[in-house]
Design an enzyme around this catalytic site. Structure first.
Site, PDB file in Angstrom:
ATOM      1  N   CYS A 184      11.560  21.064  55.790  1.00 42.18           N
ATOM      2  CA  CYS A 184      12.924  21.302  55.333  1.00 42.18           C
ATOM      3  C   CYS A 184      13.104  20.656  53.966  1.00 42.18           C
ATOM      4  O   CYS A 184      12.657  19.525  53.758  1.00 42.18           O
ATOM      5  CB  CYS A 184      13.908  20.702  56.337  1.00 42.18           C
ATOM      6  SG  CYS A 184      15.637  20.958  55.922  1.00 42.18           S
ATOM      7  N   LEU A 185      13.747  21.363  53.050  1.00 41.92           N
ATOM      8  CA  LEU A 185      14.006  20.787  51.724  1.00 41.92           C
ATOM      9  C   LEU A 185      14.794  19.490  51.833  1.00 41.92           C
ATOM     10  O   LEU A 185      14.689  18.619  50.971  1.00 41.92           O
ATOM     11  CB  LEU A 185      14.802  21.778  50.868  1.00 41.92           C
ATOM     12  CG  LEU A 185      14.101  23.076  50.475  1.00 41.92           C
ATOM     13  CD1 LEU A 185      15.067  23.943  49.691  1.00 41.92           C
ATOM     14  CD2 LEU A 185      12.853  22.798  49.667  1.00 41.92           C
ATOM     15  N   GLY A 192      14.682  29.885  53.260  1.00 41.72           N
ATOM     16  CA  GLY A 192      16.077  29.920  53.704  1.00 41.72           C
ATOM     17  C   GLY A 192      16.828  28.705  53.204  1.00 41.72           C
ATOM     18  O   GLY A 192      16.229  27.673  52.878  1.00 41.72           O
ATOM     19  N   HIS A 248      16.660  27.814  62.321  1.00 44.76           N
ATOM     20  CA  HIS A 248      16.640  26.580  61.529  1.00 44.76           C
ATOM     21  C   HIS A 248      17.906  26.500  60.665  1.00 44.76           C
ATOM     22  O   HIS A 248      18.553  25.442  60.576  1.00 44.76           O
ATOM     23  CB  HIS A 248      15.369  26.577  60.659  1.00 44.76           C
ATOM     24  CG  HIS A 248      15.218  25.395  59.756  1.00 44.76           C
ATOM     25  ND1 HIS A 248      14.217  24.454  59.923  1.00 44.76           N
ATOM     26  CD2 HIS A 248      15.911  24.993  58.658  1.00 44.76           C
ATOM     27  CE1 HIS A 248      14.319  23.535  58.968  1.00 44.76           C
ATOM     28  NE2 HIS A 248      15.337  23.838  58.181  1.00 44.76           N
ATOM     29  N   GLU A 249      18.269  27.630  60.035  1.00 42.35           N
ATOM     30  CA  GLU A 249      19.447  27.635  59.148  1.00 42.35           C
ATOM     31  C   GLU A 249      20.737  27.479  59.947  1.00 42.35           C
ATOM     32  O   GLU A 249      21.649  26.760  59.526  1.00 42.35           O
ATOM     33  CB  GLU A 249      19.480  28.921  58.318  1.00 42.35           C
ATOM     34  CG  GLU A 249      18.309  29.104  57.365  1.00 42.35           C
ATOM     35  CD  GLU A 249      18.029  27.893  56.502  1.00 42.35           C
ATOM     36  OE1 GLU A 249      18.945  27.088  56.263  1.00 42.35           O
ATOM     37  OE2 GLU A 249      16.875  27.724  56.091  1.00 42.35           O
ATOM     38  N   HIS A 301      21.549  24.022  60.692  1.00 47.12           N
ATOM     39  CA  HIS A 301      22.205  23.279  59.596  1.00 47.12           C
ATOM     40  C   HIS A 301      23.729  23.376  59.713  1.00 47.12           C
ATOM     41  O   HIS A 301      24.446  22.436  59.370  1.00 47.12           O
ATOM     42  CB  HIS A 301      21.766  23.817  58.236  1.00 47.12           C
ATOM     43  CG  HIS A 301      20.456  23.269  57.749  1.00 47.12           C
ATOM     44  ND1 HIS A 301      20.235  21.925  57.567  1.00 47.12           N
ATOM     45  CD2 HIS A 301      19.296  23.876  57.396  1.00 47.12           C
ATOM     46  CE1 HIS A 301      18.998  21.730  57.116  1.00 47.12           C
ATOM     47  NE2 HIS A 301      18.404  22.905  57.012  1.00 47.12           N
ATOM     48  N   GLN A 329      23.330  22.229  52.794  1.00 46.40           N
ATOM     49  CA  GLN A 329      22.235  21.624  52.027  1.00 46.40           C
ATOM     50  C   GLN A 329      22.592  21.427  50.554  1.00 46.40           C
ATOM     51  O   GLN A 329      21.931  20.657  49.854  1.00 46.40           O
ATOM     52  CB  GLN A 329      20.958  22.469  52.129  1.00 46.40           C
ATOM     53  CG  GLN A 329      20.341  22.444  53.520  1.00 46.40           C
ATOM     54  CD  GLN A 329      19.050  23.237  53.552  1.00 46.40           C
ATOM     55  OE1 GLN A 329      19.068  24.454  53.631  1.00 46.40           O
ATOM     56  NE2 GLN A 329      17.912  22.548  53.473  1.00 46.40           N
TER      57      GLN A 329
END
Lengths: 173, 174
Positions: free
Chosen positions: A95-96, A47, A137-138, A141, A52
């Site tokens: 997480c990236l 995702g 999670h997304e 953000h 991000q």
């Protein structure tokens, strides 16, 4: 085709509340295309959220096919809102935007989410398990929250409980 | 020049202020801290702390000597390779509990190691009462030979009165 750089903590964009999308125009399609291209080249990643890549808009793409069989496949969620949630489970997340760290986070096991698609049509989805975790999670953000904001104790299952209200915002209990 | 790292191990009777006093002394001495685990075990406070420090082991010891004295701590310092930014991600979590007796950890971890487990993190507590202590242990690790092999090892434990549960850790990257 545009793979964008992933912002990493402590980039300020990751801690901002993102703005709702109001125009389903060419700029949004370009953003979606960039998000998709960026997600596609991130190994094992399921995702991505617009903040991000430095765009503070309420847009996410999830695609858990890389990790899981049964799910909604690739999904574009614009202005997503959690309208119902049920259960709580602990799971490990990375997480990236936070390289070389994984940690345990409590998430609702099932969520109902309303969102617009890329053309602005209102949609509703039920997510459970792994996919529900990805979506939460997304959406975090979009609220300026990282999974670091929700880490639970390594030592025990006891945790600082943060639960979802409608809209995905959090309150402490 | 590569940075010099030390592992600082400290233990003492638990009291308020150990962490703040120790870390303030290290900061004042020009140290930079890395990863750490600190915990109260029984009535003792324990510290395992990575410290980056340009000077010698002896100089580091003397830097913390006053706080070691005032907080009545035992200290041990080793020179280490830091190897930061290379975290291993566990893929299995095992919980174990049972009426406390000598040998549970040795028995369980020997079986798990033979079944391919590499332990990354182990925490345990003695719960219950003095009369009826219960041993509780939580392990996270890497299952190098798969999870089925670990489960088979645990099934044998269960037959001997130790409760175990194993779950795969699926790490979500998003």
């Amino acid at each position: 085709m545009a793979v964008r750089d992933i912002l990493v903590h402590p980039s300020p964009c990751l801690k901002q509340v993102a703005e709702a999308v109001t125009e389903f125009d060419q700029a949004l399609q370009q953003l979606l295309s960039d998000l998709e291209d960026t997600l596609a080249v991130a190994p094992g990643c399921v995702g991505i959220a617009a903040p991000q890549i430095g765009v503070s808009r309420r847009v996410v793409i999830t695609d858990v096919r890389k990790a899981k069989g049964s799910c909604h496949g690739r999904l574009v969620l614009v202005n997503p809102e959690i309208i119902r949630h049920e259960g709580m489970a602990r799971g490990r997340e990375g997480c990236l935007s936070v390289p070389d760290f994984t940690g345990n986070v409590m998430r609702a096991e099932e969520v109902v989410v309303q969102a617009r698609d890329s053309a602005g049509r209102q949609q509703s989805f039920e997510f459970s398990g792994f996919e529900a975790r990805v979506v939460q999670h997304e959406i975090d953000h979009l609220e300026g929250l990282l999974f670091l904001d929700r880490l639970v104790s390594r030592r025990h299952d006891l945790f600082r409980r943060k639960v979802y209200r409608d809209g995905g915002r959090v309150r402490n209990t | 020049m590569a940075k010099k790292w030390y592992m600082l191990t400290m233990v003492g009777k638990d009291r308020s202020g150990i962490v703040s006093h120790v870390t303030a002394a290290l900061y004042d001495g020009g140290c930079n801290l890395g990863e750490a685990t600190m915990a109260r075990l029984g009535g003792n406070f324990t510290i395992m702390l990575m410290v980056q420090f340009d000077g010698s082991r002896r100089a580091l010891m003397s830097q913390i000597e006053p706080v070691v004295q005032s907080m009545d701590l035992h200290v041990h310092v080793d020179s280490i390779n830091a190897e930061l930014h290379h975290h291993l991600v566990p893929d299995v979590r095992i919980s174990v509990y049972g009426a406390d007796r000598a040998g549970i950890v040795a028995q369980v971890t020997t079986a798990l190691t033979e079944a391919g487990l590499n332990i990354l993190d182990l925490e345990s507590d003695v719960a219950g009462t003095e009369q009826q202590p219960v041993y509780v242990m939580s392990i996270e690790g890497l299952a190098s030979e798969g999870i089925a092999s670990l489960q088979a090892a645990l099934d044998i434990m269960s037959a001997e009165g130790i409760e175990t549960s194993l779950s795969a850790i699926e790490t979500m990257l998003a």
